[in-house]
Design an enzyme around this catalytic site. Structure first.
Site: not given
Length: 458
Positions: A351, A393, A395-397
């Site tokens: 991201r 980010a 934490d959400e890969c």
């Protein structure tokens, strides 16, 4: 009777001093305003810690990593994040040097600052890099094992065109193959070429320690993905090197950089024959080379082209493999080469940093140009918010965001960002299964110097 005595000992009250001290410390902590970043805050600045209270938290040098499909394989182990410990060399800076923070009050004594940082982060002056350990010196450097030796020292494999170019240079000058282009082009083969030339044999320094090749000819703006193999003009700190996104893969292209003036990496083909041929032909376009030197250079250009043809190598500056990589680039970067990370079919893996490159540079410039520590802390707040978003980010890969932000800080330059870079990049590389790069960036930042004298061989 014995039981009664034991009971009396157990029921003995705590000393008044300990209890009162604990109460006072608790009361003082409650009087401090809470840091708005809470447990996510990673700052170690003494003024910040004194001014704000923080919830109890794990040490920032150990990060738990989620079990995600993007990184592949099992859940990564915790990664130790190293911290910067030394001041960069101030003897050869560019006119615009973001490292220069001497105008900030309280920052004039850089040695004292480094010592305090070492004490805070547990770094000792005589700390050894892992690559300097005894087990690193046991690899056989015989010609039979030279490729393995280079991989062991640099943590990456060199491509076949690297070895083919070395053989070409030996046919041009068997006595001094590293200096074939030095007189006319000003180029000298360095880095892993020094191992092929045997220049490393018997070299020791720092109380008998052998050279650390992770720092050998690593210029100020060289990211871990870049490995210098040719040095040029010392005034501009020009050099050429291989660039690869993943240490497990072969390089995708060669690039040139002039570290004295810029962090930009300029692509120069996908093999060393193409890169050197480009500059040789460019030299011939000018009038400064004449007589015997021009005739020699024309002959070298012809021989380079013939040899590349025999090896099936392209002399194009933008090859098919480079175009294929460009399609995988998820974002631009300050150094211009872009960043490639794995992104799955659900677009998990990257991201973007929620700031445009120009706005991010403005944030970083304010931090570097700050005149007081208080002012710098204030200007640091927007960057802290971006760091917090990177933690979300991860934490959400979406590991690419941390790589992007960390690399932009590295490319912008400035010792003030080193601890932040070490908070971001080693973890990003670990999550992306690019662990050798974590080691390289940590080693580089401990000894990052804005100078042209970067040989580890003395």
């Amino acid at each position: 009777m014995a039981d009664a005595k034991a009971c009396a000992v157990q029921m003995q009250p705590l000393p008044v001093f300990d209890c009162e001290t604990a109460k006072m410390a608790t009361k003082q902590a409650k009087l401090k305003p809470e840091c708005k970043y809470g447990a996510k805050c990673y700052r170690r600045n003494a003024d910040h810690i004194k001014a704000y209270s923080h919830p109890k938290r794990k040490a920032d040098d150990e990060e738990d990593t989620p079990d995600c499909p993007t990184g592949g394989g099992d859940r990564p182990k915790k990664v130790k994040v190293a911290q910067d410990a030394t001041s960069p060399d101030k003897s050869a800076k560019s006119d615009v040097d973001p490292d220069n923070t001497s105008q900030v009050p309280g920052k004039t004594d850089s040695h004292k600052e480094d010592e305090e940082m070492k004490q805070d982060e547990g770094i000792k002056e005589d700390e050894e890099d892992v690559s300097d350990s005894e087990e690193d010196e046991d690899v056989d450097a015989s010609p039979m094992d030279v490729k393995q030796y280079i991989k062991h020292k640099y943590l990456v494999e060199m491509p076949q065109d690297f070895y083919d170019f070395w053989e070409f240079c030996k046919t041009e000058d068997s006595a001094a193959p590293t200096d074939v282009f030095k007189r006319v082009l000003g180029f000298q083969l360095v880095g892993p070429f020094d191992i092929l030339a045997g220049k490393h044999e018997g070299v020791t320094h720092n109380a008998g320690k052998k050279p650390n090749f992770l720092r050998h000819w690593r210029y100020y703006y060289d990211p871990p993905e870049f490995l210098t193999v040719v040095r040029g003009d010392d005034d501009t700190q020009f050099h050429i090197g291989y660039f690869r996104d993943d240490p497990k893969e072969m390089p995708v292209f060669l690039a040139a950089n002039s570290a004295k003036t810029s962090c930009v990496l300029s692509p120069r083909g996908d093999n060393l024959f193409a890169a050197v041929s480009f500059y040789a032909k460019d030299k011939l376009k000018g009038k400064e080379v004449g007589g015997g030197d021009r005739k020699w250079l024309e002959g070298v250009c012809r021989r380079l082209e013939e040899k590349a043809g025999q090896l099936g190598l392209s002399l194009d500056m933008r090859t098919k493999s480079m175009k294929t990589r460009q399609k995988k680039v998820v974002c631009n970067s300050f150094h211009g080469a872009g960043i490639v990370v794995p992104v799955d079919e659900n677009e998990i893996g990257y991201r973007p940093v929620p700031e445009t490159p120009s706005d991010l540079k403005k944030i970083l410039k304010k931090i570097v140009d700050a005149r007081t520590e208080k002012e710098r802390n204030q200007f640091f707040d927007p960057l802290q918010e971006l760091i917090t978003l990177v933690q979300f980010a991860n934490d959400e890969c979406d590991y690419g965001e941390g790589l992007e932000l960390g690399m932009d800080l590295f490319s912008y330059g400035g010792k003030v960002f080193h601890s932040t870079i070490l908070h971001l990049l080693p973890l990003a590389y670990q999550l992306l299964r690019r662990t050798p790069y974590a080691k390289i960036i940590s080693t580089h930042l401990r000894h990052r110097r804005h100078t042209a004298d970067l040989s580890e061989l003395g």
